[in-house]
Design a protein around this motif. Structure first.
Motif, mmCIF file in Angstrom:
data_model
loop_
_atom_site.group_PDB
_atom_site.id
_atom_site.type_symbol
_atom_site.label_atom_id
_atom_site.label_comp_id
_atom_site.label_asym_id
_atom_site.label_seq_id
_atom_site.Cartn_x
_atom_site.Cartn_y
_atom_site.Cartn_z
ATOM 1 N N ARG A 44 0.848 -1.197 0.000
ATOM 2 C CA ARG A 44 0.000 0.000 0.000
ATOM 3 C C ARG A 44 0.878 1.239 0.000
ATOM 4 O O ARG A 44 1.931 1.267 0.643
ATOM 5 C CB ARG A 44 -0.901 0.012 1.229
ATOM 6 N N PHE A 45 0.415 2.258 -0.696
ATOM 7 C CA PHE A 45 1.164 3.510 -0.719
ATOM 8 C C PHE A 45 1.311 4.083 0.683
ATOM 9 O O PHE A 45 2.342 4.671 1.007
ATOM 10 C CB PHE A 45 0.499 4.528 -1.639
ATOM 11 N N ALA A 46 0.301 3.899 1.526
ATOM 12 C CA ALA A 46 0.383 4.402 2.903
ATOM 13 C C ALA A 46 1.513 3.703 3.657
ATOM 14 O O ALA A 46 2.237 4.338 4.433
ATOM 15 C CB ALA A 46 -0.945 4.196 3.623
ATOM 16 N N THR A 47 1.668 2.404 3.435
ATOM 17 C CA THR A 47 2.759 1.658 4.076
ATOM 18 C C THR A 47 4.100 2.102 3.523
ATOM 19 O O THR A 47 5.057 2.311 4.283
ATOM 20 C CB THR A 47 2.565 0.144 3.870
ATOM 21 N N LEU A 48 4.184 2.259 2.215
ATOM 22 C CA LEU A 48 5.425 2.721 1.598
ATOM 23 C C LEU A 48 5.790 4.112 2.108
ATOM 24 O O LEU A 48 6.950 4.379 2.436
ATOM 25 C CB LEU A 48 5.273 2.723 0.074
#
Length: 72
Positions: A44-48
């Motif tokens: 996920r972009f949020a995790t990245l």
């Protein structure tokens, strides 16, 4: 897989453990290990973004594309 994950490199540069990174990012150590070892199918972009924030790096410092010689 042609996408290589270099979280280990950034962990070594920051002298940080997997457990500490997982806690600071807000994911389980098991999920971080899946990502770190290149077994994840997606991130996920949020995790990245959280990984980049904690490690003070850019997404390109964590992910890189490698040519898969067997496919070409």
């Amino acid at each position: 897989m042609p996408i290589a994950v270099d979280i280990d490199v950034m962990l070594a540069k920051r002298k940080m453990s997997v457990g500490e990174l997982a806690e600071r990012v807000g994911i389980t150590p098991a999920n971080l290990a899946v990502l770190k070892n290149g077994r994840a199918k997606a991130v996920r972009f949020a995790t990245l973004a959280a990984l980049c924030d904690v490690l003070e790096c850019q997404p390109g410092d964590l992910l890189r594309w490698e040519v898969d010689e067997a496919v070409t």
